[in-house]
Design an enzyme around this catalytic site. Structure first.
Site, mmCIF file in Angstrom:
data_model
loop_
_atom_site.group_PDB
_atom_site.id
_atom_site.type_symbol
_atom_site.label_atom_id
_atom_site.label_comp_id
_atom_site.label_asym_id
_atom_site.label_seq_id
_atom_site.Cartn_x
_atom_site.Cartn_y
_atom_site.Cartn_z
ATOM 1 N NE ARG A 162 4.304 1.879 0.662
ATOM 2 C CZ ARG A 162 4.058 0.647 -0.187
ATOM 3 N NH1 ARG A 162 2.477 0.271 -0.784
ATOM 4 N NH2 ARG A 162 4.747 0.198 -1.285
ATOM 5 C CE LYS A 185 5.947 4.303 -1.854
ATOM 6 N NZ LYS A 185 7.588 4.505 -0.661
ATOM 7 C CG HIS A 253 7.000 3.285 7.089
ATOM 8 N ND1 HIS A 253 5.944 3.576 6.239
ATOM 9 C CD2 HIS A 253 7.824 3.354 6.340
ATOM 10 C CE1 HIS A 253 6.044 2.731 4.598
ATOM 11 N NE2 HIS A 253 7.610 2.417 4.788
ATOM 12 N NE ARG A 256 4.932 -0.894 3.708
ATOM 13 C CZ ARG A 256 4.121 -1.953 3.131
ATOM 14 N NH1 ARG A 256 2.949 -2.250 3.025
ATOM 15 N NH2 ARG A 256 4.841 -2.200 1.817
ATOM 16 C CG HIS A 279 7.867 -4.909 -0.539
ATOM 17 N ND1 HIS A 279 8.549 -5.073 0.394
ATOM 18 C CD2 HIS A 279 7.185 -3.355 -0.709
ATOM 19 C CE1 HIS A 279 8.031 -4.300 1.730
ATOM 20 N NE2 HIS A 279 8.041 -3.320 1.087
ATOM 21 C CE1 TYR A 288 10.128 -1.425 3.576
ATOM 22 C CE2 TYR A 288 8.008 -1.676 4.756
ATOM 23 C CZ TYR A 288 8.201 -0.589 3.607
ATOM 24 O OH TYR A 288 8.585 0.273 3.262
#
Length: 307
Positions: A162, A185, A253, A256, A279, A288
């Site tokens: 990211r 995250k 993004h 990615r 993830h 994605y």
């Protein structure tokens, strides 16, 4: 249509927006958008109720009043995603207000947002990703800035990072090894392999950077030596995509997304790609990756061979 707010409502709205911008660290763009959304909501309620509503009237709004506003939004052609955002602004205001003054805002807070389909990401082609990196490498006349920008986009595409993860890298990682530990995250750590091209790009930037890249400081710096602003990365990519004639979806993004899609198209395992991206859910990873149905069936067949 402009809206004349009652003094009490004006004070409430000002307090909420101040809280958004300071305590909750919302960006100016977010604060402005929320202000417009709430103003639109209050404008409708003034028409719906037959007069400018003060705090007492606003506290007494029902689910029916909220549904009437949502129906009017739909009638104006507002899509599900935009309506969900506007409802979020109204709920944010009421949640803040209810917490401050201690009243029951359940009729507003319990209203569900309209369902909308997940917007699938649009990765670049392999050639598009390469052209993007090559174009960025020649954009800035200052060698160290050009090397910095190239190193960042190479990490985004080559490691699936990211933008925030790349900009959070600490200089203690230099020189880059073959594996990079990333804090993603939710504070979740993951390890990603670093391709030679990415190691070389970062090494070139580190050698040219005029600022002291001491441990405990960011790897990527702005012109004056402070942490690099993420908006500048987006601006660099915007300039490059305009030169290349790429669509507006060619964002940081998107690199990615491209990393994940190109890995899967080359035969990568979906579970392994999930780990590389960090993830929690496999369904997120699937969103994605932009692969055709035939490729997905091949992956499925490989993972679940017929008896």
């Amino acid at each position: 249509m402009s809206l004349a707010l009652s003094p009490g409502t004006r004070d409430l709205m000002a307090g909420w927006l101040t809280d958004l911008g300071s305590l909750r660290a919302a960006s100016q763009a977010t604060t402005d958008a929320y202000a417009r959304d709430l103003t639109d909501f209050l404008t409708f309620q003034a028409q719906h109720l037959g007069g400018i509503p003060g705090p007492a009237a606003l506290r007494g709004l029902t689910a029916s009043d909220l549904r009437a506003w949502m129906a009017a939004q739909r009638g104006r052609g507002v899509g599900s995603r935009s309506l969900a955002r506007r409802l979020s602004a109204v709920k944010s205001f009421y949640r803040w207000w209810a917490d401050r003054d201690g009243f029951d805002a359940t009729p507003i807070l319990s209203m569900r947002a309209p369902k909308h389909g997940r917007r699938l990401p649009r990765p670049l082609s392999v050639e598009g990703a390469r052209d993007m990196i090559d174009t960025i490498a020649s954009q800035d006349a200052r060698d160290w800035v050009s090397a910095r920008d190239t190193a960042i986009v190479t990490l985004l595409y080559g490691c699936g990072l990211r933008r925030s993860e790349a900009l959070a890298l600490d200089a203690r990682i230099l020189p880059l090894g073959e594996v990079l530990r990333i804090r993603g995250k939710g504070g979740k750590d993951r390890e990603v392999p670093v391709l030679p091209a990415a190691r070389e790009a970062v090494a070139r930037y580190a050698a040219l950077c005029p600022h002291d890249l001491a441990p405990g400081t960011p790897v990527f710096r702005g012109i004056r030596g402070g942490p690099l602003n993420g908006r500048l990365v987006a601006k660099v990519m915007e300039q490059a995509r305009m030169q290349l004639g790429l669509p507006a979806t060619a964002t940081p993004h998107a690199l990615r997304h491209s990393f994940a899609t190109h890995l899967l198209n080359a035969g990568g395992d979906l579970r392994a790609i999930q780990e590389l991206l960090g993830h929690a859910s496999l369904s997120t990873t699937q969103a994605y990756t932009a692969v055709d149905t035939a490729r997905l069936l091949e992956v499925y067949a490989a993972a679940h061979p017929r008896a």
